[in-house]
Design an enzyme around this catalytic site. Structure first.
Site, short mmCIF file in Angstrom:
data_model
loop_
_atom_site.label_atom_id
_atom_site.label_comp_id
_atom_site.label_asym_id
_atom_site.label_seq_id
_atom_site.Cartn_x
_atom_site.Cartn_y
_atom_site.Cartn_z
N MET A 156 22.47 124.11 94.88
CA MET A 156 22.50 122.91 95.74
C MET A 156 21.11 122.65 96.32
SD MET A 156 24.51 120.51 96.87
CE MET A 156 26.27 120.75 97.13
N ARG A 158 17.61 119.88 95.69
CA ARG A 158 17.50 118.41 95.77
C ARG A 158 18.40 117.70 94.76
NH1 ARG A 158 12.18 120.06 95.84
NH2 ARG A 158 10.86 119.37 97.55
N THR A 238 21.99 119.77 83.27
CA THR A 238 20.75 118.99 83.19
C THR A 238 19.57 119.85 83.65
OG1 THR A 238 21.20 118.14 85.41
CG2 THR A 238 21.81 116.71 83.55
N ARG A 240 18.34 123.78 82.60
CA ARG A 240 17.62 124.39 81.47
C ARG A 240 18.67 124.96 80.51
NH1 ARG A 240 13.97 121.76 82.79
NH2 ARG A 240 11.83 122.37 83.33
N GLU A 269 14.80 123.54 72.37
CA GLU A 269 14.75 122.08 72.29
C GLU A 269 13.70 121.69 71.26
OE1 GLU A 269 14.15 120.42 76.17
OE2 GLU A 269 16.09 121.13 76.88
N HIS A 288 17.00 115.65 76.68
CA HIS A 288 16.23 116.01 77.88
C HIS A 288 15.56 114.77 78.50
CE1 HIS A 288 14.10 119.67 79.88
NE2 HIS A 288 14.30 118.70 80.75
C1 DGY Z 1 11.59 118.99 84.81
O1 DGY Z 1 10.78 118.29 85.43
O2 DGY Z 1 11.67 120.20 84.97
C2 DGY Z 1 12.53 118.29 83.88
O3 DGY Z 1 13.28 119.17 83.15
C3 DGY Z 1 11.81 117.32 83.00
O4 DGY Z 1 11.37 116.28 83.76
#
Ligand code: DGY
Length: 323
Positions: A156, A158, A238, A240, A269, A288
């Site tokens: 939790m 940003r 979203t 890693r 990736e 990504h």
């Molecule tokens: C990051 O900034 O870590 C994102 O995965 C890509 O913008």
């Protein structure tokens, strides 16, 4: 006085690149693909600063190749698991990242993946494109409701908060969270409840991952975790790719241990084209794109340039990740 020498490992938005070019003797690798290891090691030689992307592994070998004058590594990303921070710190090299400017953009993609997976959007669009749409189907394409469900946020910070805010504000979801740190703002504003990992797995309808990738989170989501989730659960990542054991996720999606997944990150990736996650109907994979908006990428470029220039000048970075 000669300008500091820097290597920029890819073309980044002019909002940051122009500053770097104005103040430094900069080499910019303009190839859209990441440089090979050999190219990186060769081009970094003699540099005072390095502006890198998350695709480059910046470790002792790269620091050695650069030489002892290397003062700063500025990562064009909020995540910095591609950099050996302990090694950089030991050598007095400052490491910068770009938090804040991509928070909403990334939370939007997390939510987009959640809706896409819940309402089977990609699968349905594929169906229409494949000329399979013959009529309105009372029993077809049935997905999951979002209203009043429980979202479990892993990490939790940003972005986790911004995702929870969307789920709570727009869809009246209950918010559970798990992580190292307590977030009192989330508890106060969103009614979020800090729980242990097992509780989060068992009680969440949807789980969204926003934690850092390190030794303690690697493969946090594995067969055991997927088995403890609801069979109707939707898993969103979203953060890693390495936080998930992809073969275990594939099995969970195939066996119906969970309903669906939405991923903006994979490990590696890009994934191999025959990676089943790219082809399963109940898995939505994006390349990504969490931070891919104009303001986020411009903001990242500005911060990355400012971090680089501050580090070269021996000043504190806007965002420094050394302990
Ligand atoms: C990051 O900034 O870590 C994102 O995965 C890509 O913008």
């Amino acid at each position: 006085m000669p300008k500091p020498r820097v290597l920029v490992t890819r073309e980044i938005p002019a909002a940051g690149l122009d500053k770097v070019l104005a103040h430094c003797d900069a080499e910019v690798i303009r190839d859209p693909l990441p440089p090979s290891r050999a190219t990186l090691l060769e081009k970094v030689r003699g540099c005072d600063g390095l502006l890198s992307l998350l695709t480059e592994r910046i470790d002792a070998e790269v620091m050695d190749a650069a030489g002892p004058q290397l003062k700063v590594v500025s990562n064009f990303a909020v995540g910095f698991n591609n950099i050996d921070i302990a090694e950089a710190t030991r050598r007095g090299i400052k490491v910068g990242n770009t938090p804040g400017v991509l928070t909403d953009a990334t939370a939007d993609i997390a939510f987009a993946l959640l809706i896409a997976a819940a309402r089977r959007i990609v699968e349905s669009v594929d169906y229409a494109r494949a000329k399979k749409w013959k009529t309105w189907e009372p029993l077809g394409h049935i997905g999951a409701d979002l209203q009043n469900k429980t979202i479990g946020i892993v990490g939790m910070g940003r972005i986790g908060y911004a995702m929870a805010k969307r789920c709570r504000g727009g869809w009246d979801m209950n918010v559970l969270y798990y992580g190292r740190s307590r977030n009192e703002e989330a508890e106060r504003n969103l009614g979020a409840r800090l729980v242990d990992f097992e509780t989060l797995l068992a009680e969440s309808d949807f789980i969204s991952v926003h934690t850092v990738m390190n030794d303690s989170t690697k493969h946090l989501f594995n067969a055991d975790a997927f088995r403890k989730m609801k069979r109707s659960a939707i898993f969103i990542n979203t953060a890693r790719g390495g936080i998930v054991d992809e073969s275990d996720l594939t099995a969970a999606l195939r066996n119906g241990d969970i309903f669906a997944a939405g991923l903006d990150v994979t490990d590696p990736e890009p994934p191999a084209f025959d990676n089943p996650l790219l082809h399963l109907p109940n898995c939505v994979v994006a390349p990504h794109i969490g931070s891919a908006t104009v303001s986020s990428r411009n903001g990242m470029a500005e911060i990355a340039a400012d971090n680089l220039l501050a580090g070269l000048a021996g000043q504190p970075l806007r965002h420094c990740v050394n302990p």
